[in-house]
Design a protein around this motif. Structure first.
Motif, PDB file in Angstrom:
ATOM      1  N   ASP A 131     -15.925 -25.032  25.406  1.00 38.12           N
ATOM      2  CA  ASP A 131     -15.458 -23.708  24.994  1.00 38.12           C
ATOM      3  C   ASP A 131     -14.780 -23.677  23.629  1.00 38.12           C
ATOM      4  N   VAL A 132     -14.317 -24.816  23.131  1.00 33.19           N
ATOM      5  CA  VAL A 132     -13.576 -24.803  21.869  1.00 33.19           C
ATOM      6  C   VAL A 132     -14.422 -25.266  20.687  1.00 33.19           C
ATOM      7  N   LEU A 133     -15.695 -25.530  20.912  1.00 32.13           N
ATOM      8  CA  LEU A 133     -16.560 -25.979  19.823  1.00 32.13           C
ATOM      9  C   LEU A 133     -17.232 -24.793  19.152  1.00 32.13           C
ATOM     10  N   ASP A 134     -17.457 -24.911  17.855  1.00 31.71           N
ATOM     11  CA  ASP A 134     -18.079 -23.862  17.056  1.00 31.71           C
ATOM     12  C   ASP A 134     -19.574 -23.846  17.346  1.00 31.71           C
ATOM     13  N   LEU A 135     -20.058 -22.775  17.936  1.00 34.21           N
ATOM     14  CA  LEU A 135     -21.464 -22.703  18.329  1.00 34.21           C
ATOM     15  C   LEU A 135     -22.401 -22.873  17.145  1.00 34.21           C
ATOM     16  N   ARG A 136     -22.007 -22.380  15.975  1.00 33.48           N
ATOM     17  CA  ARG A 136     -22.870 -22.486  14.795  1.00 33.48           C
ATOM     18  C   ARG A 136     -23.064 -23.931  14.367  1.00 33.48           C
ATOM     19  N   SER A 137     -22.100 -24.785  14.658  1.00 38.93           N
ATOM     20  CA  SER A 137     -22.170 -26.160  14.176  1.00 38.93           C
ATOM     21  C   SER A 137     -23.228 -26.985  14.904  1.00 38.93           C
ATOM     22  N   PHE A 138     -23.612 -26.573  16.110  1.00 36.11           N
ATOM     23  CA  PHE A 138     -24.588 -27.361  16.860  1.00 36.11           C
ATOM     24  C   PHE A 138     -25.942 -27.390  16.163  1.00 36.11           C
ATOM     25  N   ARG A 139     -26.281 -26.317  15.481  1.00 34.83           N
ATOM     26  CA  ARG A 139     -27.585 -26.254  14.824  1.00 34.83           C
ATOM     27  C   ARG A 139     -27.677 -27.220  13.646  1.00 34.83           C
ATOM     28  N   GLY A 140     -26.543 -27.701  13.171  1.00 31.73           N
ATOM     29  CA  GLY A 140     -26.546 -28.633  12.054  1.00 31.73           C
ATOM     30  C   GLY A 140     -26.597 -30.095  12.458  1.00 31.73           C
ATOM     31  N   ILE A 141     -26.613 -30.378  13.769  1.00 31.88           N
ATOM     32  CA  ILE A 141     -26.690 -31.767  14.226  1.00 31.88           C
ATOM     33  C   ILE A 141     -28.104 -32.286  13.978  1.00 31.88           C
ATOM     34  N   SER A 142     -28.216 -33.378  13.260  1.00 33.64           N
ATOM     35  CA  SER A 142     -29.538 -33.870  12.861  1.00 33.64           C
ATOM     36  C   SER A 142     -30.026 -35.059  13.683  1.00 33.64           C
ATOM     37  N   ILE A 143     -29.151 -35.702  14.443  1.00 28.87           N
ATOM     38  CA  ILE A 143     -29.567 -36.875  15.206  1.00 28.87           C
ATOM     39  C   ILE A 143     -29.967 -36.470  16.629  1.00 28.87           C
ATOM     40  N   PRO A 144     -30.737 -37.308  17.316  1.00 29.57           N
ATOM     41  CA  PRO A 144     -31.063 -37.018  18.720  1.00 29.57           C
ATOM     42  C   PRO A 144     -29.803 -37.053  19.585  1.00 29.57           C
ATOM     43  N   VAL A 145     -29.748 -36.145  20.543  1.00 32.84           N
ATOM     44  CA  VAL A 145     -28.590 -36.038  21.433  1.00 32.84           C
ATOM     45  C   VAL A 145     -29.099 -35.883  22.874  1.00 32.84           C
ATOM     46  N   THR A 146     -28.444 -36.554  23.772  1.00 29.41           N
ATOM     47  CA  THR A 146     -28.734 -36.418  25.198  1.00 29.41           C
ATOM     48  C   THR A 146     -27.476 -35.890  25.882  1.00 29.41           C
ATOM     49  N   VAL A 147     -27.658 -34.819  26.664  1.00 27.06           N
ATOM     50  CA  VAL A 147     -26.510 -34.227  27.361  1.00 27.06           C
ATOM     51  C   VAL A 147     -26.800 -34.187  28.853  1.00 27.06           C
ATOM     52  N   VAL A 148     -25.797 -34.559  29.629  1.00 28.99           N
ATOM     53  CA  VAL A 148     -25.932 -34.564  31.093  1.00 28.99           C
ATOM     54  C   VAL A 148     -24.773 -33.789  31.706  1.00 28.99           C
ATOM     55  N   ASN A 149     -25.122 -32.820  32.555  1.00 24.79           N
ATOM     56  CA  ASN A 149     -24.113 -32.113  33.347  1.00 24.79           C
ATOM     57  C   ASN A 149     -24.099 -32.669  34.762  1.00 24.79           C
ATOM     58  N   LEU A 150     -22.919 -32.798  35.300  1.00 23.83           N
ATOM     59  CA  LEU A 150     -22.741 -33.294  36.662  1.00 23.83           C
ATOM     60  C   LEU A 150     -22.466 -32.122  37.589  1.00 23.83           C
ATOM     61  N   GLY A 151     -23.446 -31.788  38.404  1.00 26.09           N
ATOM     62  CA  GLY A 151     -23.297 -30.660  39.306  1.00 26.09           C
ATOM     63  C   GLY A 151     -24.584 -29.867  39.414  1.00 26.09           C
ATOM     64  N   ARG A 152     -24.600 -28.946  40.333  1.00 26.98           N
ATOM     65  CA  ARG A 152     -25.780 -28.125  40.585  1.00 26.98           C
ATOM     66  C   ARG A 152     -25.825 -26.961  39.600  1.00 26.98           C
ATOM     67  N   PRO A 153     -26.966 -26.731  38.940  1.00 31.14           N
ATOM     68  CA  PRO A 153     -27.069 -25.592  38.018  1.00 31.14           C
ATOM     69  C   PRO A 153     -26.654 -24.297  38.709  1.00 31.14           C
ATOM     70  N   GLY A 154     -25.877 -23.509  38.001  1.00 32.04           N
ATOM     71  CA  GLY A 154     -25.342 -22.280  38.564  1.00 32.04           C
ATOM     72  C   GLY A 154     -23.974 -22.455  39.185  1.00 32.04           C
ATOM     73  N   GLN A 155     -23.589 -23.713  39.456  1.00 31.91           N
ATOM     74  CA  GLN A 155     -22.284 -23.982  40.043  1.00 31.91           C
ATOM     75  C   GLN A 155     -21.416 -24.860  39.144  1.00 31.91           C
ATOM     76  N   ILE A 156     -21.921 -25.185  37.955  1.00 33.55           N
ATOM     77  CA  ILE A 156     -21.170 -26.012  37.016  1.00 33.55           C
ATOM     78  C   ILE A 156     -20.076 -25.159  36.373  1.00 33.55           C
ATOM     79  N   PRO A 157     -18.843 -25.632  36.303  1.00 37.14           N
ATOM     80  CA  PRO A 157     -17.765 -24.835  35.707  1.00 37.14           C
ATOM     81  C   PRO A 157     -18.112 -24.383  34.288  1.00 37.14           C
ATOM     82  N   VAL A 158     -17.674 -23.182  33.943  1.00 39.30           N
ATOM     83  CA  VAL A 158     -17.992 -22.605  32.637  1.00 39.30           C
ATOM     84  C   VAL A 158     -17.579 -23.531  31.505  1.00 39.30           C
ATOM     85  N   THR A 159     -16.420 -24.140  31.627  1.00 38.47           N
ATOM     86  CA  THR A 159     -15.899 -24.957  30.540  1.00 38.47           C
ATOM     87  C   THR A 159     -16.656 -26.267  30.356  1.00 38.47           C
TER      88      THR A 159
END
Length: 358
Positions: free
Chosen positions: A251-279
Motif C-alpha cells: 500500500d505504500v509503494l508508488d504504483l507508477r514506479s513499478f512500470r520502470g522495473i527493468s529486471i525479471p521479478v517473481t511475486v508469490v502471494n500466500l493465501g487463496r485469491p480473493g481472501q488475501i489481505p488488501v495490504t
C-alpha cells in the motif's frame, strides 16, 4: 513476556512468482552440495552509523562447528556448519531480506537460505536494524527506505571479504525478500515508496492493525517522517533478478514506479485469491511490472514464512499473548510441505535467472 503489541505478521503483499511445471527440488538441483557453511561478517553502513550484522550461507566442505540457526521457543531451527571451509568454485549471490517481528532477523530465514546454499548459491542476509530481537524499535523499523541500502552495503561487504571474494560471481546477483523483505526486494529492483501513502498508512486500522498499534504505542507519527528520504530511488543495478514472497506493505509503494522495473521479478502471494489481505495482495501490482510473473499458494498464510512450529508452540503463543496464530497455515498441508514448495520455487527461479547454463 508480553508480545501483544509486536507487529508479528507485519505487512505483506506479494508479487510475482514463477509457476514451473516441473520445479527443481533442492536435492535434485544441478551442482547440489552436501554441506552448508555459515559465517558472520560486518557490512559498514554510513547511513545507519553502524556495522550491519550479516549472516552468510554458502556451499561448504566438511568441517566447521555444527550449529542450529533460527531456533526459538516457538520455531525449529536449521542445521549448518559454523565457519566451515567454502567449497571450490564460484557461485551466484542471493541477497536475502527478512520481515519485522518474530522473524525480524536474518537467521529466522535459515529454512530457505540453507537449501539455496546447498543448491550452489551464496546467500547473504543483513539483520535490518529495529526489525526484531531485543533491540527492536518501531521508529527504526518503519524506515523502510533504508532497507534496500542495507542490501547494497551487504553486497559491497561480501565482495570485499577475503574468504568469499574469490568464490563469487559478482555479475550474477539476485534478491529474495519475505514480508517486509518482499517490499525491500521490489525497492532495490526499482520500485519507490510513495511518502504520502506511507504517511497515511495508519490513519485507519483497516490495513494493518497490529503494526499501527505498535507504532502508536511507540510514539511514532508517520506524518512526521522525512518525506524526501522516504521517496528516494533505491535501485541497485547490480541486481539482475528479484523474488518477493508476500511483500508488505504494498500500500505504500508508488504504483507508477513499478512500470520502470527493468529486471525479471517473481511475486508469490500466500493465501487463496480473493481472501488475501488488501495490504499484501500484489496481484494487480504484478501486472504493472514489465517482466513479472505472479502466483499464489492457496493453502498457505502469511505465517507460513515463519519456521516450523515446535510441539506446543501454538499454546505457548496464546499464553504469551502473541496475538496472532503464528502456527496456523491455510489448512491442509503441514508447514514443512509449504516450505518445501517455496524452496523448490526459489531454487528454480534463481537457477533460471542466475545460472542460465545449468
Amino acid at each position: 513476556m508480553k508480545f501483544r503489541n509486536l507487529p508479528i505478521i507485519v505487512w505483506a503483499i506479494v508479487l510475482m512468482t514463477v509457476v514451473f511445471d516441473q520445479p527443481a527440488r533442492a536435492d535434485e538441483a544441478p551442482h547440489a552440495f552436501q554441506n552448508v557453511g555459515v559465517r558472520q561478517i560486518a557490512a559498514p553502513s554510513k547511513e545507519r552509523g553502524i556495522n550491519l550484522d550479516v549472516t552468510v550461507w554458502y556451499p561448504a566442505q566438511a568441517g566447521g562447528k555444527p550449529i542450529t540457526l533460527g531456533a526459538s521457543p516457538f520455531f525449529e531451527g536449521t542445521d549448518a556448519s559454523r565457519d566451515a571451509p567454502i567449497s571450490a568454485g564460484s557461485f551466484p549471490i542471493v541477497l536475502l531480506s527478512h520481515g519485522i517481528g518474530l522473524a525480524g532477523y536474518a537467521e529466522a530465514l535459515s529454512w530457505i537460505a540453507t537449501p539455496l546454499a546447498k543448491a550452489g548459491f551464496v546467500v547473504a542476509a543483513p539483520s535490518h536494524p529495529g526489525s526484531g530481537g531485543p533491540e527492536r524499535s518501531a521508529a527504526e523499523a518503519i524506515k523502510l527506505w533504508k532497507r534496500p541500502q542495507d542490501l547494497s552495503n551487504t553486497l559491497n561487504a561480501i565482495g570485499r571479504n577475503a574468504v568469499f571474494k574469490p568464490h563469487l560471481q559478482l555479475n550474477e546477483v539476485g534478491v529474495l525478500g519475505l514480508s517486509a523483505g518482499g517490499s525491500t526486494a521490489l525497492e532495490i529492483a526499482g520500485a519507490r515508496i510513495d511518502p504520502t501513502r506511507l504517511a497515511g498508512y495508519c490513519d485507519t486500522e483497516r490495513l494493518n492493525a497490529s503494526l499501527c498499534q505498535w507504532l502508536r504505542q511507540s510514539g511514532v507519527d508517520l506524518h512526521a517522517l522525512d518525506r524526501q528520504a522516504a521517496g528516494r530511488e533505491s535501485e541497485d543495478k547490480r541486481v539482475r533478478f528479484a523474488m518477493a514472497i508476500d511483500p508488505a506493505p504494498v500500500d505504500v509503494l508508488d504504483l507508477r514506479s513499478f512500470r520502470g522495473i527493468s529486471i525479471p521479478v517473481t511475486v508469490v502471494n500466500l493465501g487463496r485469491p480473493g481472501q488475501i489481505p488488501v495490504t499484501t495482495d500484489a496481484s494487480e501490482i504484478a501486472k504493472m511490472i514489465p517482466h513479472a510473473t505472479y502466483s499464489t499458494i492457496a493453502d498457505a498464510s502469511h505465517f507460513s514464512m515463519f519456521g516450523v512450529c515446535k510441539p506446543g508452540a501454538a499454546k505457548r503463543a496464546e499464553r504469551d499473548e502473541i496475538g496472532d496464530p503464528i502456527c496456523a497455515d491455510g489448512g491442509g498441508r503441514p508447514r514443512h510441505a509449504i516450505h518445501r514448495q517455496l524452496i523448490d520455487m526459489a531454487i528454480a527461479a534463481f537457477t533460471r535467472a542466475l545460472k542460465p547454463s545449468s
